[in-house]
Write an enzyme that holds these catalytic residues in place. Structure first.
Site, PDB file in Angstrom:
ATOM      1  N   THR A  24      10.305  -7.521 -12.423  1.00  0.00           N
ATOM      2  CA  THR A  24       9.662  -8.803 -12.714  1.00  0.00           C
ATOM      3  C   THR A  24       8.502  -9.037 -11.753  1.00  0.00           C
ATOM      4  O   THR A  24       8.642  -8.870 -10.540  1.00  0.00           O
ATOM      5  CB  THR A  24      10.703  -9.954 -12.594  1.00  0.00           C
ATOM      6  OG1 THR A  24      11.747  -9.685 -13.529  1.00  0.00           O
ATOM      7  CG2 THR A  24      10.081 -11.300 -12.880  1.00  0.00           C
ATOM      8  N   CYS A  65       2.209   1.812  13.730  1.00  0.00           N
ATOM      9  CA  CYS A  65       3.435   2.596  13.596  1.00  0.00           C
ATOM     10  C   CYS A  65       3.683   3.445  14.831  1.00  0.00           C
ATOM     11  O   CYS A  65       4.773   3.933  15.029  1.00  0.00           O
ATOM     12  CB  CYS A  65       3.353   3.499  12.380  1.00  0.00           C
ATOM     13  SG  CYS A  65       2.869   2.618  10.923  1.00  0.00           S
ATOM     14  N   GLY A  85       0.824  -1.209   0.000  1.00  0.00           N
ATOM     15  CA  GLY A  85       0.000   0.000   0.000  1.00  0.00           C
ATOM     16  C   GLY A  85       0.856   1.256   0.000  1.00  0.00           C
ATOM     17  O   GLY A  85       0.524   2.247  -0.670  1.00  0.00           O
ATOM     18  N   GLN A 102      -7.420   0.346   3.920  1.00  0.00           N
ATOM     19  CA  GLN A 102      -8.177  -0.284   5.014  1.00  0.00           C
ATOM     20  C   GLN A 102      -9.591  -0.695   4.606  1.00  0.00           C
ATOM     21  O   GLN A 102     -10.261  -1.402   5.370  1.00  0.00           O
ATOM     22  CB  GLN A 102      -8.257   0.672   6.214  1.00  0.00           C
ATOM     23  CG  GLN A 102      -6.969   0.785   6.991  1.00  0.00           C
ATOM     24  CD  GLN A 102      -6.542  -0.518   7.663  1.00  0.00           C
ATOM     25  OE1 GLN A 102      -7.336  -1.443   7.841  1.00  0.00           O
ATOM     26  NE2 GLN A 102      -5.280  -0.585   8.038  1.00  0.00           N
ATOM     27  N   HIS A 153      -1.876  -7.456   2.290  1.00  0.00           N
ATOM     28  CA  HIS A 153      -1.837  -8.077   3.619  1.00  0.00           C
ATOM     29  C   HIS A 153      -2.957  -7.601   4.535  1.00  0.00           C
ATOM     30  O   HIS A 153      -3.132  -8.138   5.627  1.00  0.00           O
ATOM     31  CB  HIS A 153      -0.462  -7.898   4.269  1.00  0.00           C
ATOM     32  CG  HIS A 153      -0.140  -6.519   4.753  1.00  0.00           C
ATOM     33  ND1 HIS A 153      -0.260  -6.168   6.077  1.00  0.00           N
ATOM     34  CD2 HIS A 153       0.304  -5.416   4.111  1.00  0.00           C
ATOM     35  CE1 HIS A 153       0.118  -4.907   6.226  1.00  0.00           C
ATOM     36  NE2 HIS A 153       0.466  -4.424   5.042  1.00  0.00           N
TER      37      HIS A 153
HETATM   38  N1  PLP Z   1      -2.676   3.232   4.157  1.00  0.00           N
HETATM   39  C1  PLP Z   1      -3.366   2.832   5.226  1.00  0.00           C
HETATM   40  C2  PLP Z   1      -4.671   3.490   5.552  1.00  0.00           C
HETATM   41  C3  PLP Z   1      -2.869   1.817   6.040  1.00  0.00           C
HETATM   42  O1  PLP Z   1      -3.564   1.431   7.110  1.00  0.00           O
HETATM   43  C4  PLP Z   1      -1.626   1.237   5.711  1.00  0.00           C
HETATM   44  C5  PLP Z   1      -1.044   0.201   6.582  1.00  0.00           C
HETATM   45  O2  PLP Z   1      -1.356   0.094   7.747  1.00  0.00           O
HETATM   46  C6  PLP Z   1      -0.956   1.679   4.570  1.00  0.00           C
HETATM   47  C7  PLP Z   1      -1.507   2.693   3.815  1.00  0.00           C
HETATM   48  C8  PLP Z   1       0.346   1.073   4.158  1.00  0.00           C
HETATM   49  O3  PLP Z   1       0.145  -0.210   3.606  1.00  0.00           O
HETATM   50  P1  PLP Z   1       1.350  -1.243   3.540  1.00  0.00           P
HETATM   51  O4  PLP Z   1       1.562  -1.748   4.923  1.00  0.00           O
HETATM   52  O5  PLP Z   1       0.887  -2.312   2.599  1.00  0.00           O
HETATM   53  O6  PLP Z   1       2.518  -0.522   3.006  1.00  0.00           O
END
Ligand code: PLP
Length: 427
Positions: free
Chosen positions: A274, A362, A108, A216, A238
């Protein structure tokens, strides 16, 4: 703990019976234990367990097929077919008009970074970005960096419920606005932003590109991008039972976006490298699983029960995010336990075999309140004690009842020990 391994919340004695009845090798009992004593996982907004159906779908592409999808021979063609099948599955869950609007990425964060930087590269004369104060770091930190590099960023505020003011969206738009980036579902509170309306406003009042961080939301609520004004939409595997390390971006057909990774002509020249075929197949399978809404209602019912009971039975609790559940993800509850440290709650729950998070994953190593809760003006004593419960397809009513059984005692014990609570009582 038994042999340094977590046993779970059920009785140690039961485990001891198993242990003495079967004089089997430690590793066998280790496996047995995981089948019988799983953790109660209420942290599905951080990541999700890979679904067995997804593992089954990707397994042949790890073990049996190994061609490069760019190769012209039959092994390569087989891999290419698998990638294109997955593209259709992703397009379907997003309600995209055309599978070619889907580009595979690694996560993401990559999708979000690419959306922002790709738009700016296409519009070198536009130096203004609009986003919200409650975006995930994958958007917020890119915008902060761009601010240091000379871009002007308008940070849209939210109210105490975590909701956007659509008038503020409209008045923020300018001739030099290159991009508006607004998330669909907040990772910490689950609050949903009305992206269809935001998109209409953006395109009625500017020529800006509209990017949505949908990470999300996918798999939790229905999405129909073709009937919206969304230009770019990020998703992450994920979060919906695919493995970590795969994501995608929806790029509406007519939208021009500079490539983020430059190299070969993979993904029609939009994202070189790739293709990670097993992961892409897994993402496709996860989207197919998510498209089937079976089980969604169960998650909502369990979340509602957990939320209602905590708020009713535990004193000095409050919900972070709008109370109207139609305006929140069906799996998320962010609840503050006043005068208690969220970190302590997390550790005590973990000792009971229950996984939760203090706001965004985080933030779990820092002590400042999350920017989302700050933007909502949640008072410090409440923000510090906030816990995010995020449910998923594998949660059971028994797990929720167990959580409700142990949580009040944990909070009571922590409040008893809390210097903040003592201070508040003394006032
Ligand atoms: N955007 C949102 C709203 C998220 O909750 C997250 C991950 O928690 C991300 C982006 C980032 O996604 P990724 O962990 O696949 O990089």
């Amino acid at each position: 703990m038994v042999n340094g391994v977590f046993v779970g919340h059920y009785h140690y004695s039961l485990f001891a019976i198993y242990y003495s009845l079967f004089t089997i090798h430690y590793f066998t009992i280790y496996d047995l234990r995981f089948t019988i004593y799983p953790m109660i996982y209420l942290d599905n907004n951080a990541t999700t367990r890979v679904a067995p159906e997804v593992i089954a779908a990707m397994q042949p592409y790890l073990a049996d097929y190994y061609g490069n999808p760019s190769s012209a021979h039959s092994l390569g063609r087989e891999m290419k077919l698998a990638v294109e099948r997955a593209r259709e599955q992703v397009a379907k869950v997003l309600g995209a008009a055309d599978p070619n609007e889907i580009v595979f990425t690694s996560c993401g964060s990559e999708s979000d970074n690419w959306a922002i930087r790709g738009v700016l590269e296409e519009n070198p004369n536009k130096k203004h970005i609009v986003t919200t104060q409650v975006e995930h770091e994958a958007v917020r930190n890119v915008c902060k960096r761009l601010e240091h590099q000379g871009y002007e960023v308008t940070w849209l505020s939210v109210d105490k419920n975590g909701e956007l003011d659509l008038d503020e969206v409209r008045t923020s738009l300018r001739d030099d606005t290159a991009l508006v980036s607004v998330m669909l579902a907040n990772n910490e509170t689950g609050v949903l932003f009305p992206i269809a309306e935001v998109g209409r406003i953006v395109h009625e009042h500017s020529n800006a590109i509209f990017h949505v961080d949908g990470v999300q939301a996918v798999g939790k609520i229905p999405i129909e991008l073709k009937s919206t004004e969304v230009d770019l939409f990020a998703l992450s595997g994920h979060k919906l039972h695919a493995p970590q390390g795969v994501g995608a971006m929806y790029v509406k057909s007519e939208v021009r976006l500079a490539p983020f990774i430059i190299g070969g002509s993979q993904e029609s020249g939009r994202r070189a490298g790739t293709s990670a075929v097993p992961n892409i197949v897994a993402l496709g399978a996860a989207c197919a699983l998510a498209a089937n809404s079976e089980g969604h209602e169960t998650i909502r019912t369990l979340r509602d029960r957990l939320e209602d009971e905590i708020l009713a039975r535990i004193p000095n609790t409050c919900l972070n995010g709008i109370a109207d559940r139609n305006k929140r993800l069906p799996n998320t509850s962010n609840i503050s336990f006043e005068h208690v440290e969220g970190e302590n709650i997390l550790r005590h729950l973990n000792a009971e075999g229950i996984c939760v998070s203090t706001g965004s994953a985080c933030h779990s190593t820092t002590h400042e309140s999350s920017p989302t809760l700050q933007a909502m003006n949640v008072p410090y004593v409440a923000a510090q004690g906030s816990i995010r419960f995020s449910l998923g397809r594998y949660n059971t009513p028994e797990e929720i009842e167990y959580t409700l059984k142990v949580l009040p005692g944990i909070i009571e014990q922590l409040v008893e020990m809390s210097p903040y609570a003592k201070g508040a009582r003394a006032l």
